[in-house]
Design an enzyme around this catalytic site. Structure first.
Site, PDB file in Angstrom:
ATOM      1  N   HIS A   1      44.447  33.286  31.967  1.00 32.48           N
ATOM      2  CA  HIS A   1      45.147  33.482  33.239  1.00 32.48           C
ATOM      3  C   HIS A   1      46.451  32.878  32.689  1.00 32.48           C
ATOM      4  O   HIS A   1      47.740  33.299  33.219  1.00 32.48           O
ATOM      5  CB  HIS A   1      44.675  33.059  34.377  1.00 32.48           C
ATOM      6  CG  HIS A   1      43.579  33.852  35.336  1.00 32.48           C
ATOM      7  ND1 HIS A   1      44.055  35.116  35.539  1.00 32.48           N
ATOM      8  CD2 HIS A   1      42.245  33.806  35.716  1.00 32.48           C
ATOM      9  CE1 HIS A   1      43.075  35.726  36.094  1.00 32.48           C
ATOM     10  NE2 HIS A   1      42.022  34.649  36.110  1.00 32.48           N
TER      11      HIS A   1
ATOM     12  N   GLY B   1      35.932  29.195  39.146  1.00 31.35           N
ATOM     13  CA  GLY B   1      37.283  28.783  38.545  1.00 31.35           C
ATOM     14  C   GLY B   1      38.499  29.408  39.347  1.00 31.35           C
ATOM     15  O   GLY B   1      38.556  30.488  39.844  1.00 31.35           O
TER      16      GLY B   1
ATOM     17  N   CYS C   1      36.580  38.071  38.850  1.00 34.37           N
ATOM     18  CA  CYS C   1      37.796  37.090  38.980  1.00 34.37           C
ATOM     19  C   CYS C   1      38.143  37.353  40.541  1.00 34.37           C
ATOM     20  O   CYS C   1      38.114  38.287  41.133  1.00 34.37           O
ATOM     21  CB  CYS C   1      38.710  37.860  37.904  1.00 34.37           C
ATOM     22  SG  CYS C   1      40.247  36.984  38.284  1.00 34.37           S
ATOM     23  N   LEU C   2      38.646  36.091  41.053  1.00 33.04           N
ATOM     24  CA  LEU C   2      38.956  36.136  42.611  1.00 33.04           C
ATOM     25  C   LEU C   2      40.413  37.051  42.669  1.00 33.04           C
ATOM     26  O   LEU C   2      40.667  37.423  43.775  1.00 33.04           O
ATOM     27  CB  LEU C   2      39.202  34.786  42.844  1.00 33.04           C
ATOM     28  CG  LEU C   2      37.924  33.593  43.117  1.00 33.04           C
ATOM     29  CD1 LEU C   2      38.471  32.363  43.322  1.00 33.04           C
ATOM     30  CD2 LEU C   2      37.075  34.365  43.865  1.00 33.04           C
TER      31      LEU C   2
ATOM     32  N   HIS D   1      38.148  32.368  30.326  1.00 33.45           N
ATOM     33  CA  HIS D   1      38.592  33.199  31.437  1.00 33.45           C
ATOM     34  C   HIS D   1      39.865  32.449  32.024  1.00 33.45           C
ATOM     35  O   HIS D   1      40.997  33.325  32.099  1.00 33.45           O
ATOM     36  CB  HIS D   1      37.498  33.407  32.216  1.00 33.45           C
ATOM     37  CG  HIS D   1      37.907  34.232  33.537  1.00 33.45           C
ATOM     38  ND1 HIS D   1      37.298  35.566  33.608  1.00 33.45           N
ATOM     39  CD2 HIS D   1      38.680  34.119  34.633  1.00 33.45           C
ATOM     40  CE1 HIS D   1      38.002  36.058  35.024  1.00 33.45           C
ATOM     41  NE2 HIS D   1      38.783  35.187  35.323  1.00 33.45           N
ATOM     42  N   GLU D   2      39.583  31.239  32.421  1.00 37.36           N
ATOM     43  CA  GLU D   2      40.754  30.789  33.302  1.00 37.36           C
ATOM     44  C   GLU D   2      41.985  30.358  32.436  1.00 37.36           C
ATOM     45  O   GLU D   2      43.208  30.527  32.672  1.00 37.36           O
ATOM     46  CB  GLU D   2      40.258  29.559  33.823  1.00 37.36           C
ATOM     47  CG  GLU D   2      39.279  29.415  34.973  1.00 37.36           C
ATOM     48  CD  GLU D   2      39.438  30.606  36.097  1.00 37.36           C
ATOM     49  OE1 GLU D   2      40.530  30.898  36.250  1.00 37.36           O
ATOM     50  OE2 GLU D   2      38.414  31.265  36.300  1.00 37.36           O
TER      51      GLU D   2
ATOM     52  N   GLN E   1      47.050  32.296  39.484  1.00 30.74           N
ATOM     53  CA  GLN E   1      46.579  32.976  40.525  1.00 30.74           C
ATOM     54  C   GLN E   1      47.069  32.747  41.780  1.00 30.74           C
ATOM     55  O   GLN E   1      47.050  33.576  42.937  1.00 30.74           O
ATOM     56  CB  GLN E   1      44.690  32.873  40.499  1.00 30.74           C
ATOM     57  CG  GLN E   1      44.188  33.552  39.314  1.00 30.74           C
ATOM     58  CD  GLN E   1      42.855  33.378  39.222  1.00 30.74           C
ATOM     59  OE1 GLN E   1      42.189  32.543  38.740  1.00 30.74           O
ATOM     60  NE2 GLN E   1      42.018  34.394  39.781  1.00 30.74           N
TER      61      GLN E   1
HETATM   62 NI    NI Z   1      40.190  35.120  36.977  1.00 32.09          NI
END
Ligand code: NI
Length: 169
Positions: free
Chosen positions: A139, A47, A93-94, A135-136, A52
């Protein structure tokens, strides 16, 4: 192949900006979605939120399939229902490379959103997809998953990532 976008890394203050709703689902948004998907696949993520990649609009892309062939473009998401049941799952998380920890979230959520054609959709998400979407969506309101962890853990992560960033430069 589409070129990829730069992913902001925690603790970058821009990860805490609150995204605005997408006003029109047009070519710009479709191009951004495609670039975000390419970036997510390239980084082996499941995701990615626009936040991000330093775009502060309510747009996320997700693919939790094994085959990596079920991309979802989710625009202006709203959780219209969440189960009282929760699940604890290990998240990564990226924007927080190399860090994984357990977060408790609703087991099932129903999400209303626009798709890449601007059509209203309702998605019923369970298991990994439910985790990923929550989670997304965090963000988009400037929240990174490490903020669910204890201050002690969070500070350790901050120190570790700041050190990594310095070494990468
Ligand atoms: Ni993330």
């Amino acid at each position: 192949m589409l070129s990829t976008l730069e992913i902001l890394r925690y603790p970058d203050a821009r990860l805490h900006k609150v995204a605005k709703p997408v006003e029109v689902v047009d070519e710009r948004i479709r191009d951004l979605s495609q670039a975000m998907l390419a970036t997510m696949y390239d980084a082996n993520g499941i995701g990615l939120a626009a936040t991000q990649v330093d775009v502060h609009e309510r747009l996320i892309v997700v693919d939790v399939s094994e085959e990596r062939n079920e991309p979802l473009v989710i625009i202006n998401p709203t959780i219209v229902w969440a189960s009282e049941d929760t699940q604890m799952a290990e998240e990564g998380c990226l924007s927080v490379p190399g860090v994984y920890d357990g977060v408790e979230r609703a087991s099932e959520v129903h999400v209303q959103h626009l798709d890449a054609q601007g059509q209203l959709q309702t998605l019923q998400a369970t298991d990994l997809l439910a985790v990923c979407i929550q989670h997304e969506m965090d963000h988009l309101v400037g929240k990174v998953f490490v903020e669910y962890l204890s201050p002690l853990k969070r500070n350790r992560i901050k120190t570790k990532l700041q050190k990594q960033l310095r070494e990468d430069r």
